[in-house]
Design a protein around this motif. Structure first.
Motif, PDB file in Angstrom:
ATOM      1  N   ARG A  81       0.831  -1.213   0.000  1.00 53.02           N
ATOM      2  CA  ARG A  81       0.000   0.000   0.000  1.00 53.02           C
ATOM      3  C   ARG A  81       0.865   1.263   0.000  1.00 53.02           C
ATOM      4  N   THR A 141      -9.526   5.384  -5.514  1.00 55.38           N
ATOM      5  CA  THR A 141     -10.547   4.371  -5.754  1.00 55.38           C
ATOM      6  C   THR A 141     -10.325   3.140  -4.899  1.00 55.38           C
ATOM      7  N   TRP A 142      -9.074   2.763  -4.737  1.00 58.44           N
ATOM      8  CA  TRP A 142      -8.746   1.559  -3.974  1.00 58.44           C
ATOM      9  C   TRP A 142      -9.004   1.720  -2.480  1.00 58.44           C
ATOM     10  N   GLU A 143      -9.249   2.954  -2.029  1.00 53.98           N
ATOM     11  CA  GLU A 143      -9.614   3.151  -0.624  1.00 53.98           C
ATOM     12  C   GLU A 143     -10.945   2.470  -0.313  1.00 53.98           C
ATOM     13  N   VAL A 147     -11.950  -0.505  -1.552  1.00 52.46           N
ATOM     14  CA  VAL A 147     -11.705  -1.770  -2.237  1.00 52.46           C
ATOM     15  C   VAL A 147     -12.823  -2.780  -1.986  1.00 52.46           C
ATOM     16  N   GLU A 197     -11.075  -1.374 -11.876  1.00 57.12           N
ATOM     17  CA  GLU A 197     -10.146  -0.941 -10.819  1.00 57.12           C
ATOM     18  C   GLU A 197      -9.580  -2.139 -10.047  1.00 57.12           C
ATOM     19  N   ARG A 198     -10.373  -3.176  -9.952  1.00 53.38           N
ATOM     20  CA  ARG A 198      -9.917  -4.395  -9.280  1.00 53.38           C
ATOM     21  C   ARG A 198      -8.817  -5.068 -10.100  1.00 53.38           C
ATOM     22  N   LEU A 200      -5.645  -3.007  -9.760  1.00 55.53           N
ATOM     23  CA  LEU A 200      -4.941  -3.198  -8.499  1.00 55.53           C
ATOM     24  C   LEU A 200      -4.138  -4.496  -8.507  1.00 55.53           C
ATOM     25  N   TRP A 219      -7.283 -12.088  -4.018  1.00 58.39           N
ATOM     26  CA  TRP A 219      -8.112 -10.919  -3.744  1.00 58.39           C
ATOM     27  C   TRP A 219      -8.876 -11.112  -2.437  1.00 58.39           C
ATOM     28  N   HIS A 228      -4.501  -3.506   0.963  1.00 58.83           N
ATOM     29  CA  HIS A 228      -5.878  -3.497   0.470  1.00 58.83           C
ATOM     30  C   HIS A 228      -6.493  -4.895   0.518  1.00 58.83           C
TER      31      HIS A 228
END
Length: 431
Positions: A314, A328-330, A332, A341-342, A345, A382, A395
């Motif tokens: 991170r 955006t990843w905040e 998740v 976005e996934r 990441l 994930w 994340h």
């Protein structure tokens, strides 16, 4: 009109303080007390006294240290670091003799003399402490105590490096005992697991009992001078596939796996316990010994892998990824399975693990450890660690490192060339 800030003088060396008559405000020991403490340290290594007498004097210093204030202890560290150095004139002379002897029949003897000249009295001091039954524990705890001050006070570096060198010898893996830790182990030992667990916090006694269930194994390295104190321990889950999430492994209500069907050993937590042994490597030997032990107990095991955190991800993303993506990843947990976005990441995480090096070694500390042991980056998972710690570090992503026992040397060779061993599934995630 602004007045200039008062000039802050550099701390005095112990040599300057020993010659003084008054102490400065920031100094704990007066010059007189400092001289007395130096005299007592020197008496411990006096070549004219026996080992027994030297040990008695070391014990007296340990007794004083036990009730000393932190500032007074710090002055003792400084004395040990600055005043017990090799004689520079002897070193210079021996170095010149060695240089002159290179290529001659006297080279080996000159090298021995040079090596002896560079050995500091500090080493002998540490040896005298270590001869005491509680001396090794005392020294390990002492080094742990001054570790936080090393960044701001370089005067302690000589003592730190000397102790690391000595500990690397005293705690060589050849002197360590591999022991299995079970629910039937002494309660004091099980409590150590709770205290030292560094990857996934143990929340309760039922939590630790789950980690010691029939389908689990926990092993630690122990040293005879620190009885009942694991230096490092590893937690293993026996399964029939590579784990993709830590959640089921920590589920206290889950039924134990069928050991007759277990084909895979998952190393899901490795914790060092002694800050004072920083720099002394145990992990690679621990994993090798545990693999050998598991193979003997469970011949059906074919796959040895980890389920590991990615602690540096991170922070690296915050510095290197586009700001709009980082934002955006905040959120998740709100990203749907097909969200771009996934996928992005995962791609950035794959690049971090598969390409990012620092001084020729993997940037991520956990990756550096496992890849240095010959593993390869096998799979990204994930939402594998939805805990607050997992989200803060990566994340929620976790990674499997695979220990292919037939390719460990090959992977180490690749890493030595600056190439991180990765599986095809990781490369497919690259953006």
């Amino acid at each position: 009109m602004l007045r200039p800030a008062p000039k802050v003088s550099a701390p005095r060396t112990t040599q300057e303080r020993l010659k003084a008559t008054l102490r400065h405000d920031e100094e704990a020991m007066s010059p007189r007390m400092l001289r007395q403490s130096l005299k007592e340290l020197q008496a411990i290594v006096d070549p004219l006294v026996s080992e027994v007498e030297g040990g008695r004097r070391a014990q007296a210093m340990m007794d004083w240290y036990a009730s000393a204030t932190p500032p007074h202890r710090r002055d003792l560290w400084l004395l040990m670091s600055e005043r017990f150095v090799a004689d520079p004139q002897h070193v210079k002379q021996a170095q010149a003799q060695f240089a002159a002897a290179v290529g001659t029949p006297d080279e080996a003897a000159a090298e021995v003399l040079y090596r002896r000249a560079t050995v500091s009295p500090r080493r002998r001091l540490l040896q005298r402490f270590s001869a005491n039954p509680d001396g090794v524990r005392f020294l390990v705890d002492m080094r742990a105590e001054f570790q936080p001050q090393l960044k701001t006070d370089k005067r302690l570096l000589a003592l730190d490096v000397e102790m690391e060198y000595m500990f690397s010898t005293w705690f060589d893996v050849g002197f360590l005992d591999l022991q299995r830790i079970t629910w039937d182990s002494p309660a004091s030992l099980v409590e150590k697991l709770i205290k030292y667990e560094a990857v996934h916090d143990i929340r309760s006694w039922s939590d630790v009992k789950n980690r010691l269930d029939s389908d689990r194994r926990c092993y630690g390295f122990f040293h005879p001078r620190l009885p009942g104190e694991p230096l490092i321990f590893v937690e293993v889950a026996l399964m029939n596939e590579i784990a993709a999430s830590i959640t089921p492994l920590l589920d206290e209500s889950a039924e134990p796996a069928d050991l007759d069907k277990a084909t895979t050993a998952i190393f899901y937590s490795i914790s060092n316990t002694q800050t004072g042994l920083k720099g002394v490597s145990f992990g690679d030997s621990l994993i090798k010994r545990v693999v050998e032990t598991l193979k003997q107990e469970f011949p059906r095991l074919k796959t040895f892998a980890t389920l590991s955190p990615i602690p540096g991800l991170r922070g690296w993303l915050a510095k290197n990824a586009p700001a709009e993506l980082v934002k955006t990843w905040e959120r998740v947990d709100e990203l749907a399975e097909g969200a771009p976005e996934r996928r992005t990441l995962m791609g950035w995480a794959a690049r971090y693990l598969g390409e990012e090096l620092h001084n020729g070694k993997p940037l991520d500390p956990v990756a550096r450890f496992h890849l240095g042991n010959g593993a390869r980056v096998e799979r990204l998972n994930w939402a594998a660690d939805p805990s607050a710690k997992g989200l803060k570090q990566s994340h929620g992503l976790m990674v499997n490192y695979l220990y292919d026992l037939k390719r460990l040397d090959k992977h180490r060779a690749l890493l030595a060339q600056g190439k991180i061993p990765i599986a095809a599934a990781i490369k497919d995630l690259y953006l």
